[in-house]
Design a protein around this motif. Structure first.
Motif, PDB file in Angstrom:
ATOM      1  N   LYS A   1       0.836  -1.228   0.000  1.00 40.68           N
ATOM      2  CA  LYS A   1       0.000   0.000   0.000  1.00 40.68           C
ATOM      3  C   LYS A   1       0.862   1.266   0.000  1.00 40.68           C
ATOM      4  CE  LYS A   1      -3.955  -1.917   2.538  1.00 40.68           C
ATOM      5  NZ  LYS A   1      -4.586  -1.961   3.879  1.00 40.68           N
ATOM      6  N   ASN A   2       2.189   1.068  -0.121  1.00 41.31           N
ATOM      7  CA  ASN A   2       3.145   2.191  -0.089  1.00 41.31           C
ATOM      8  C   ASN A   2       3.034   3.019   1.178  1.00 41.31           C
ATOM      9  OD1 ASN A   2       4.701   1.881  -2.429  1.00 41.31           O
ATOM     10  ND2 ASN A   2       2.987   2.604  -3.678  1.00 41.31           N
ATOM     11  N   GLU A   3       2.794   2.336   2.304  1.00 36.61           N
ATOM     12  CA  GLU A   3       2.679   3.056   3.578  1.00 36.61           C
ATOM     13  C   GLU A   3       4.036   3.343   4.213  1.00 36.61           C
ATOM     14  OE1 GLU A   3      -0.239   1.484   6.289  1.00 36.61           O
ATOM     15  OE2 GLU A   3      -1.704   1.227   4.678  1.00 36.61           O
ATOM     16  N   TYR A   4       5.096   2.709   3.650  1.00 32.89           N
ATOM     17  CA  TYR A   4       6.451   3.016   4.147  1.00 32.89           C
ATOM     18  C   TYR A   4       7.089   4.009   3.183  1.00 32.89           C
ATOM     19  CZ  TYR A   4       6.010  -1.268   6.940  1.00 32.89           C
ATOM     20  OH  TYR A   4       5.598  -2.230   7.818  1.00 32.89           O
ATOM     21  N   ASN A   5       7.980   4.831   3.719  1.00 33.18           N
ATOM     22  CA  ASN A   5       8.798   5.684   2.851  1.00 33.18           C
ATOM     23  C   ASN A   5      10.179   5.816   3.488  1.00 33.18           C
ATOM     24  OD1 ASN A   5       8.702   7.907   4.791  1.00 33.18           O
ATOM     25  ND2 ASN A   5       6.563   8.090   4.150  1.00 33.18           N
ATOM     26  N   ALA A   6      11.050   6.562   2.816  1.00 29.34           N
ATOM     27  CA  ALA A   6      12.446   6.649   3.276  1.00 29.34           C
ATOM     28  C   ALA A   6      12.568   7.066   4.744  1.00 29.34           C
ATOM     29  CB  ALA A   6      13.208   7.609   2.388  1.00 29.34           C
ATOM     30  N   SER A   7      11.652   7.943   5.213  1.00 25.20           N
ATOM     31  CA  SER A   7      11.755   8.416   6.603  1.00 25.20           C
ATOM     32  C   SER A   7      10.915   7.567   7.566  1.00 25.20           C
ATOM     33  CB  SER A   7      11.317   9.879   6.684  1.00 25.20           C
ATOM     34  OG  SER A   7       9.995   9.990   6.208  1.00 25.20           O
TER      35      SER A   7
END
Lengths: 211, 91
Positions: free
Chosen positions: A176-182
């Protein structure tokens, strides 16, 4: 004279700034992947298994003949297959984390699914191994060797299942693209737990099946 | 580029772990045949445990880039535990 002093002071100031920047860069690079709580949990798990492994080794020295006979009844090739599958599964989780660092959540989720499918081979082989021992009339009450064998390997199997549940939720969030670089800590924690399960097996396998 | 390098590292580490596992199992099959050199084989198998642990900790767990304390704690595990197990078997 004053000019020279000013230039020296500026040089020192620039050098000091560079040092601070370098220190900050080092600190930024030296980051613990995942949540601190997960790492304390990992340490606790490793300690519990260390006690079991040492207990197994001591029991073997007290019952040498029984352990030699017990080990002879184990299927060493199935232990080898399980080691190879767990290492491969861990490899796919590591690849998934690399994809996640690049922000490719969907690709990372696919790699986690592959990792879990490979882990399913481990579970199948382990169940087959248990069933073949049961068919020979061997169970947890047979003797000290098999009590420890079933206890340690089943406890480890439970950790595999828990790891798969964790990876399942991590994969859904990644898809779900709930993670990102930060905000990648949850993903890293799940991956670290899975690698711990692998780390435990690489000690368990030689202890119970090889030496 | 960074991703390619990381994938390359992971792949090399994976292959190394597979090779070490096969070597370890192969050595184990000699334990019964060469009973007189059992101690040597046990030491080699336990040393392989350390080598494999080092790969998992540094490459898969990415602790090479983590604070030293955590890397050392995990390293202590894959050093001390095989040493303790080795002492129990060999003494």
């Amino acid at each position: 004279m004053n000019k020279s002093l000013n230039i020296d002071a500026q040089t020192v100031s620039v050098e000091a700034n560079k040092t601070v920047e370098a220190n900050n860069t080092v600190q930024a690079e030296k980051r613990l992947p995942g949540d601190l709580a997960m790492w304390f949990f990992i340490l606790a798990e490793l300690t519990v298994f260390a006690v079991l492994f040492i207990g197994f080794a001591v029991s073997e020295q007290l019952n040498v003949e029984m352990f030699v006979q017990g080990k002879a009844k184990l299927h060493q090739i199935s232990g080898l297959i399980n080691t190879l599958t767990l290492i491969t599964s861990s490899f796919f989780v590591a690849l998934a984390l690399t994809q996640m660092h690049q922000g490719n959540g969907k690709q990372a989720a696919k790699l986690l699914v592959v990792a879990k499918l490979v882990a399913c081979i481990y579970i199948s082989v382990k169940i087959w191994e248990y069933l073949s021992l049961f068919e020979q009339g061997i169970d947890i009450e047979t003797n000290t060797f098999f009590t420890l064998y079933f206890m340690i390997t089943f406890f480890h199997l439970m950790h595999i299942l828990l790891g798969m549940v964790i990876l399942f939720f991590v994969a859904i969030k990644a898809a779900k693209n709930e993670y990102n670089a930060s905000n990648i800590s949850g993903f890293e924690s799940g991956a670290s737990y899975w690698h711990m399960v692998d780390l435990l097996w690489i000690i368990l396998f030689p202890l119970i099946y090889v030496i | 580029m960074q991703s390619t390098n990381a994938n390359k590292k992971n792949t090399l580490s994976w292959l190394w772990l597979l090779i070490l596992t096969v070597i370890s199992t192969y050595i184990g099959s000699f334990l019964e045949l060469f009973n007189t050199q059992k101690s040597l084989f046990i030491i080699i198998v336990l040393f392989i445990v350390f080598l494999k642990g080092q790969q998992i900790i540094d490459i898969f767990m990415e602790l090479k880039k983590a604070p030293k304390l955590w890397r050392r704690l995990l390293f202590a595990y894959v050093i001390l535990l095989p040493v303790i197990i080795g002492l129990i078997y060999l003494l």
